[in-house]
Scaffold this motif. Sequence first.
Motif, PDB file in Angstrom:
ATOM      1  N   GLU A  75      30.939  51.884  45.041  1.00  0.00           N
ATOM      2  CA  GLU A  75      30.275  51.204  46.150  1.00  0.00           C
ATOM      3  C   GLU A  75      29.585  49.905  45.766  1.00  0.00           C
ATOM      4  OE1 GLU A  75      29.442  53.543  44.160  1.00  0.00           O
ATOM      5  OE2 GLU A  75      27.818  54.767  44.935  1.00  0.00           O
ATOM      6  N   ASN A  76      29.885  49.377  44.588  1.00  0.00           N
ATOM      7  CA  ASN A  76      29.006  48.321  44.090  1.00  0.00           C
ATOM      8  C   ASN A  76      29.711  47.192  43.381  1.00  0.00           C
ATOM      9  OD1 ASN A  76      29.910  49.703  41.975  1.00  0.00           O
ATOM     10  ND2 ASN A  76      27.937  50.151  41.067  1.00  0.00           N
ATOM     11  N   ALA A  79      27.505  44.174  43.958  1.00  0.00           N
ATOM     12  CA  ALA A  79      26.253  44.173  43.194  1.00  0.00           C
ATOM     13  C   ALA A  79      26.542  43.940  41.715  1.00  0.00           C
ATOM     14  CB  ALA A  79      25.510  45.490  43.394  1.00  0.00           C
ATOM     15  N   THR A  80      27.601  44.545  41.219  1.00  0.00           N
ATOM     16  CA  THR A  80      27.931  44.400  39.799  1.00  0.00           C
ATOM     17  C   THR A  80      28.246  42.946  39.464  1.00  0.00           C
ATOM     18  OG1 THR A  80      28.797  46.657  39.769  1.00  0.00           O
ATOM     19  CG2 THR A  80      29.446  45.232  37.950  1.00  0.00           C
ATOM     20  N   SER A  82      27.355  40.403  41.104  1.00  0.00           N
ATOM     21  CA  SER A  82      26.162  39.569  41.310  1.00  0.00           C
ATOM     22  C   SER A  82      25.281  39.596  40.065  1.00  0.00           C
ATOM     23  CB  SER A  82      25.402  39.973  42.581  1.00  0.00           C
ATOM     24  OG  SER A  82      24.654  41.155  42.385  1.00  0.00           O
ATOM     25  N   GLY A  83      25.311  40.710  39.336  1.00  0.00           N
ATOM     26  CA  GLY A  83      24.591  40.766  38.061  1.00  0.00           C
ATOM     27  C   GLY A  83      25.236  39.870  37.017  1.00  0.00           C
ATOM     28  N   THR A  86      24.513  36.302  37.905  1.00  0.00           N
ATOM     29  CA  THR A  86      23.119  35.919  37.665  1.00  0.00           C
ATOM     30  C   THR A  86      22.866  35.685  36.179  1.00  0.00           C
ATOM     31  OG1 THR A  86      22.475  37.201  39.598  1.00  0.00           O
ATOM     32  CG2 THR A  86      20.715  36.535  38.125  1.00  0.00           C
ATOM     33  N   GLN A 118      26.774  47.934  52.161  1.00  0.00           N
ATOM     34  CA  GLN A 118      25.406  47.471  51.921  1.00  0.00           C
ATOM     35  C   GLN A 118      25.347  46.538  50.714  1.00  0.00           C
ATOM     36  OE1 GLN A 118      22.358  50.574  51.572  1.00  0.00           O
ATOM     37  NE2 GLN A 118      21.567  49.476  49.807  1.00  0.00           N
ATOM     38  N   SER A 119      26.036  46.940  49.661  1.00  0.00           N
ATOM     39  CA  SER A 119      26.037  46.141  48.433  1.00  0.00           C
ATOM     40  C   SER A 119      26.692  44.784  48.687  1.00  0.00           C
ATOM     41  CB  SER A 119      26.766  46.943  47.354  1.00  0.00           C
ATOM     42  OG  SER A 119      27.356  46.141  46.401  1.00  0.00           O
ATOM     43  N   GLY A 122      24.311  42.691  50.897  1.00  0.00           N
ATOM     44  CA  GLY A 122      23.191  42.217  50.075  1.00  0.00           C
ATOM     45  C   GLY A 122      23.595  41.037  49.206  1.00  0.00           C
ATOM     46  N   ARG A 126      22.165  37.209  49.435  1.00  0.00           N
ATOM     47  CA  ARG A 126      21.425  36.608  48.311  1.00  0.00           C
ATOM     48  C   ARG A 126      22.019  35.278  47.873  1.00  0.00           C
ATOM     49  NH1 ARG A 126      21.492  42.021  46.537  1.00  0.00           N
ATOM     50  NH2 ARG A 126      23.183  41.653  45.074  1.00  0.00           N
ATOM     51  N   HIS A 128      24.892  34.624  46.011  1.00  0.00           N
ATOM     52  CA  HIS A 128      25.563  34.458  44.712  1.00  0.00           C
ATOM     53  C   HIS A 128      26.815  33.599  44.862  1.00  0.00           C
ATOM     54  CE1 HIS A 128      23.053  37.475  42.769  1.00  0.00           C
ATOM     55  NE2 HIS A 128      23.139  38.144  43.899  1.00  0.00           N
TER      56      HIS A 128
END
Lengths: 311, 392
Positions: A75-76, A79-80, A82-83, A86, A118-119, A122, A126, A128
């Motif tokens: 599910e990410n 998010a992954t 985006s890390g 960053t 959601q991820s 988000g 943000r 990215h």
Amino acid sequence: MATGLTLKELSKKEDRFTHGHRMCSGCGAPTVVKMVLLATDYPVIASNATGCLEVSSCISEYTAWKIPWIHTAFENAAATISGVETMYRSLKKQGKIDKDIKFIAFGGDGGTYDIGFQSLSGAMERGHDMLYVCYDNGAYMNTGIQRSSATPLGADTTTCPAGDVIPGKLRSRKNLTKIMGAHNIPYAAQASPSHWMDLMKKVKKAHEFIGPKFMNILAPCNRGWRSQTNDSITLSKLAVNSCYWPLYEIEDGVTKITYTPKDKVPVADFMKPQGRFKHLFAPANEWLLKKVQEEVDKEWEKLKKQAECGC
Amino acid sequence: MAKIVAVTGNEAVANALRQASPDVCAIYPITPQTDMMQKYASFIANGKVSTEPILVESEHSSMSACIGASAAGGRVITATSSQGLALMWEMLHIASGDRLPIIMPVVNRALSAPLNIHGDHSDAMGARDTGWIQIWSENAQDAYDNTIQAFRIGEHMDIRLPVMVCLDGFIISHSIERMEYLEDAEVKNFVGEFKNFLPLLDLDKPKSYGPLILTDYYHEYKRAQHEVMTKVKNVVLDVAKDFEKMSGRKYGLFESYRLDDADIALVILNSAAGTSKDVIDSFRNKGIKAGLLKPRLFRPFPYEEVAEALKNTKAVCVMDRADSFGGYGPMFMEISSALYQLKEKPALINKIYGLGGRDYMPSHAELVLNELNEIASSGKIRIVKEYIGVRE
Ligand SMILES: Cc1ncc(C[n+]2csc(CCOP(=O)(O)OP(=O)(O)O)c2C)c(N)n1
Ligand code: SF4
Ligand SMILES: [Mg+2]
């Protein structure tokens, strides 16, 4: 080093997603990934959500990815990456890295529309600098063809099977491309591997925006669609020509249709070769087939209006 | 030169994190952690640190982003509590399985339901088997010192594992204590530059992180994780030695308090150990040989050393601020495993105390020590596991 989009030039480029992966023959997803990477004229790092593409492309000790690649969970993917992005920005700011690198997340429809929604939202909010590519095959294929919110109305899946009482999925698809457009990101687009030039142009264009970009790309799955292994591109074409899967882009909030079929074909033409819609051609389910056509028409008209008014 | 300050536990830890100058941090609010990362955000906003923040939309994404950032190659932090840690659970295993040295203070808080924001250890105890190193802290000074040491431990080239530094919610996170800060330069020098290991951002050597490994090698992969954990104890002790040289403060795998000749002993984590030590002193004044063991390194657990420290006692009570419903308290299970290897074992009982922030009072320690004294002389255990400080 930017390449043009001619077959001659593209044929000379190195594939960064190579043969040896173990996806089913005729699967649309690897074709989509190859096209996306071929159209990317930059060093690129990718993340990948759990799903067919991921489990079949990196089975230790082999990998089909010639680029740095990371899979963490289902599910990410957004998010992954985006890390990763960053960390890249941090090190660049500190003068520890100087290259220009692009970041792409690949996720299936389940990993994008549903559990990863959601991820994704988000990461887009943000801001990215990344491109999220959803390869949409319309179900949770890796676990055996379960219904997702991308599964088309009327489709037979293993969790909404077409039975004597319930004729498959009774809900319509979530319109994720529009939802992503509503995130006010610089670029969101829908593409299909049948229209490879359109797809690759969109990828190239996406990379030129700084910030979050989203592409939703149709990826036929012959196992789940119950179709022939050599039909992926034919079916993608029918999806586009029936306006079931319109090709368009939303650039800075403005919708533009990038391909209008000359002769819009009935959505039944797209559905007929697919076993997942077989039951809709029985007389008892005629009403549902009609409803599918009505919905496709309604969505297409809405999209045209949006494109006309430039909103 | 050390600087004496009066700060909350959260502020102390935020400063330890700043002094390690991480490259990326993920921030998401949850009581009682919230103001730790708020403080950190103010460091960023005021240019006190070069960290790039990710203001995630959930703790699941927080840990996912930390994993991406750490794999990319650099120093990464986040912090959480309770439900946040629970939401991360899936990703905690992936951080350790991928051997990524992410540093995460955990401000311990109870888990729902019912909803409760106060301190207990259920959150971190629930993350026991996630493959993270866990270091626990009694007070703000401990939490600050442990956070600084965590970077050296997790990032050690023989280890490369994520580390949780645990401190009690509110009791430590929000109360102001006198403590000593080290100089920025001292900490910077102590922690050192982040050393990369297989960074994803190395374009010349592309890597695939997170492959599928089935029955052929998964078992070996997990054994490698077990093996690296066996090396952690020595690294923790080496780092503690260096830390003592710099700060004058001594750390070990656990703290033994008046334990050498003790007949009865408490085993108790974090802030409640402080309260208990005063009561131990008053029992000593009465001529009763009481002592205390305060675990510090909980994962990996130093079984042999703990057994050695408790082997001459007659009766021990393990105090748990968390429960494994239908089982014993989580710390009890560790201590009984440690003691099982001894030929002569002390009697062992388990008290569950302080859940959801219920106060732990000196009178509770007194009751338990009196009970231990009776067990030591009679050899009879009334009940093995029991809740204390409960309204009936
Ligand atoms: C948290 C979690 N829930 C469920 C799964 C099981 N799972 C793995 S892949 C998958 C289906 C993926 O579907 P999709 O994202 O559409 O990709 P596809 O396989 O169709 O390419 C599921 C349900 C999982 N890995 N993690
Ligand atoms: S099941 Fe479908 S999506 Fe998965 S690899 Fe096979 S054809 Fe592709
Ligand atoms: Mg799918």
